[in-house]
Design an enzyme around this catalytic site. Structure first.
Site, mmCIF file in Angstrom:
data_model
loop_
_atom_site.group_PDB
_atom_site.id
_atom_site.type_symbol
_atom_site.label_atom_id
_atom_site.label_comp_id
_atom_site.label_asym_id
_atom_site.label_seq_id
_atom_site.Cartn_x
_atom_site.Cartn_y
_atom_site.Cartn_z
ATOM 1 N N GLY A 94 59.700 -65.508 124.938
ATOM 2 C CA GLY A 94 60.031 -66.341 126.098
ATOM 3 C C GLY A 94 58.891 -67.270 126.474
ATOM 4 C CE LYS B 54 56.585 -70.446 120.721
ATOM 5 N NZ LYS B 54 55.357 -70.942 121.331
ATOM 6 C CG ASP C 62 58.379 -69.538 123.529
ATOM 7 O OD1 ASP C 62 57.523 -70.199 124.142
ATOM 8 O OD2 ASP C 62 58.092 -68.602 122.770
#
Lengths: 357, 357
Positions: free
Chosen positions: A144, A199, A263
């Site tokens: 997160g 990410k 994220d």
């Protein structure tokens, strides 16, 4: 009150001191062999130089040589290193651990196995532990969007604690959660950890848009940026991430949530990974960009390298078509072959069915 | 070469002139009854005042009274109005249409039916057409991240054309696609259109973080923003959007892609919806914020109102639990009841299983 030992006094490891101290826990902050100066600063002036803040009163700093003392009677161990330090953490902790130990990691990354399959950080760490302990230690991780400096500033942060052991998750949440540190739980360890690494990889692509904008002369006379391009790459990233998380054995649900989209959103707000993308967009090769960013840990590039190794394996196993994941393949060429960062729109468009519904 | 008639000379309708003119098509830009000044400027100086650019050479401006002429022999009609203008478009075009007409809309919005179910813009438009024509006209729409000013600046833009008619989609792509206007296709009309509207709704939430930051005194002494909060709300938005798209009958795959995540990303980069959120975060009620933003079309707030009407219907039908979609319920209270924009973290956390995997 619990005792928490944080191993790794970098930004994120140290930032976790704030919610822990605010909850009244005994916090022991242990620097690695690279963190000697940080620990000295914390001992002498109670100030963490990277976070530029006084560490909370309850936090006790330790040098790495004092690790055995710092682990004495501890309830939870935080692995606070980056992906390059996970092997070291496993080897260092291994001889000092006990059955039933609980370790939660902040590390976001992937590492290819010897044959090339990408593995998540908790599994890499576990492999470094003595075989007799490996299945008797509980591993958890944090996903997160959470910039360390904001957590240390007691800004609201929404994170996901993940572990295969749901009981451990409830226990960890009770220890860490505060009025500003909001913790969701997920037993999809692979999915959350895959998002956390991917990410970083895909934020390199979004960062490229910033470099291309500068290279094109910046904002034009009518005020046009390149937000459309950045957002397009952001959207395609999440579509590909959904596919990759499934390939790795995770659940795709976490992609459209805090671990994936959330994220990646915060990572795109700035930092090393965006700066790397910007240099690539400006026309530097990856080799040149790395030279310019000397000394910075480029976790996005590292994640791309690990995934690039896995693609041919998944293809040979019939799990992946040879043109699927065109954005990741492009990133792989840029990072592993010094290919120019020219967005391959035609290739991206060919994958209509596979990546964009 | 085709003839394209754009009805609505606002930013996005007009911006589509650039790829169309660059492809050599005949473009007729027709202002609505609200666009008289724009058309006069385009006729007198070839300049669109909102876009602050000269319109392309091939574009012919028309006043609304000239609509029948502008539709004569046209191949494709672009509906270029916002969600408040869709009824007008349908009623105005209705008497002038022919069987086989092809209409593509740029409008992003939802509108509750009389019983309260949210309906997508192409269906709202179709309802205004004469019954004899309704099933003999092809409707398409555009989703994905695309700021009009960037498209008019020939910046790379990645969009999704959607229609229930896949043949029409290929035809439209052939007409509109350029080296900078990249078009993916989707037959999931409801899914793409639901994302297009919901991203406006949820961007209000992300915007609130900006107002809360200002209210808290801005960036703190160690440099902490509130990126974590904005990103957390962004991630939760996409998780809820996945649920809502399914409830509306769309496919969730477009959420983690260009229509959902990509479009919300670009919307969060700035504009009216973010400004509305900022005012709410600063402590204004919705009524006060609307007064301050007098004259601006607040499509995000409008979408929230429409979804708020649908929630009790889905609950009564057993499709939705009474605590699901806590972020949308919060937005609904803020917009429809002037509730204060205090992020309800406890409620968000209770929905662990339902919205965050």
């Amino acid at each position: 009150m619990s005792t928490i030992t944080i191993l790794g006094a970098g930004l994120m490891g140290t930032a976790l001191s704030w919610p822990l101290a605010d909850n009244g826990h005994r916090v022991r902050l242990v620097g690695t062999h690279l963190d000697g100066e940080i620990i000295r600063s914390c001992l002498e002036s109670r100030t963490h130089p990277g976070l530029r803040r006084r560490i909370p009163d309850g936090v006790q700093p330790y040098y790495v040589a004092q690790l055995p003392d710092a682990l004495d009677g501890t309830d939870v161990i935080v692995s606070g290193v980056n992906s390059l330090g996970v092997h070291w953490i496993g080897r260092t902790l291994g001889p000092l651990l006990w059955p039933g130990a609980l370790i939660i990691g902040v590390t976001k990354g992937l590492e290819a196995s010897e044959v090339g399959n990408p593995r998540i950080m908790p599994d890499v760490l576990a492999d470094e532990l003595p075989a007799s302990l490996r299945d008797r230690v509980t591993l958890a991780a944090i996903g997160g969007p959470c910039i360390a400096g904001e957590l240390a500033g007691r800004r609201h942060s929404c994170v996901v604690f993940t572990s295969r052991d749901s009981g451990a998750l409830e226990c960890l949440r009770a220890i860490f959660a505060t009025a500003y540190y909001h913790i969701w739980l997920s037993t999809d360890l692979i999915g959350v950890e895959a998002c956390a690494a991917l990410k970083n990889a895909y934020t390199v692509a979004v960062g490229i848009a910033g470099g291309l904008l500068e290279r094109a002369g910046g904002i034009d006379e009518a005020g046009a940026h390149m937000h459309n391009l950045a957002a397009g790459l952001f959207g395609i990233s999440l579509a590909e991430m959904t596919r990759l998380v499934s390939l790795m054995g995770g659940k795709p649900e976490n992609v459209a949530g805090l671990p994936g989209a959330g994220d990646q959103y915060v990572t795109c707000a700035g930092g090393r990974t965006v700066r790397l993308g910007r240099l690539l967009g400006l026309g530097r090769t990856y080799t040149q960009a790395v030279a310019e960013m000397e000394g910075e840990t480029l976790e996005g590039a590292y994640a791309i390298q690990q995934v690039a190794r896995a693609l041919p394996i998944w293809e040979s196993e019939g799990l992946l078509g040879s043109t699927e994941l065109p954005l990741m393949r492009f990133l792989g060429r840029v990072i592993t072959e010094d290919a120019p960062a020219v967005i391959p729109f035609e290739t991206l468009l060919e994958e209509v069915g596979a990546t964009i519904n």
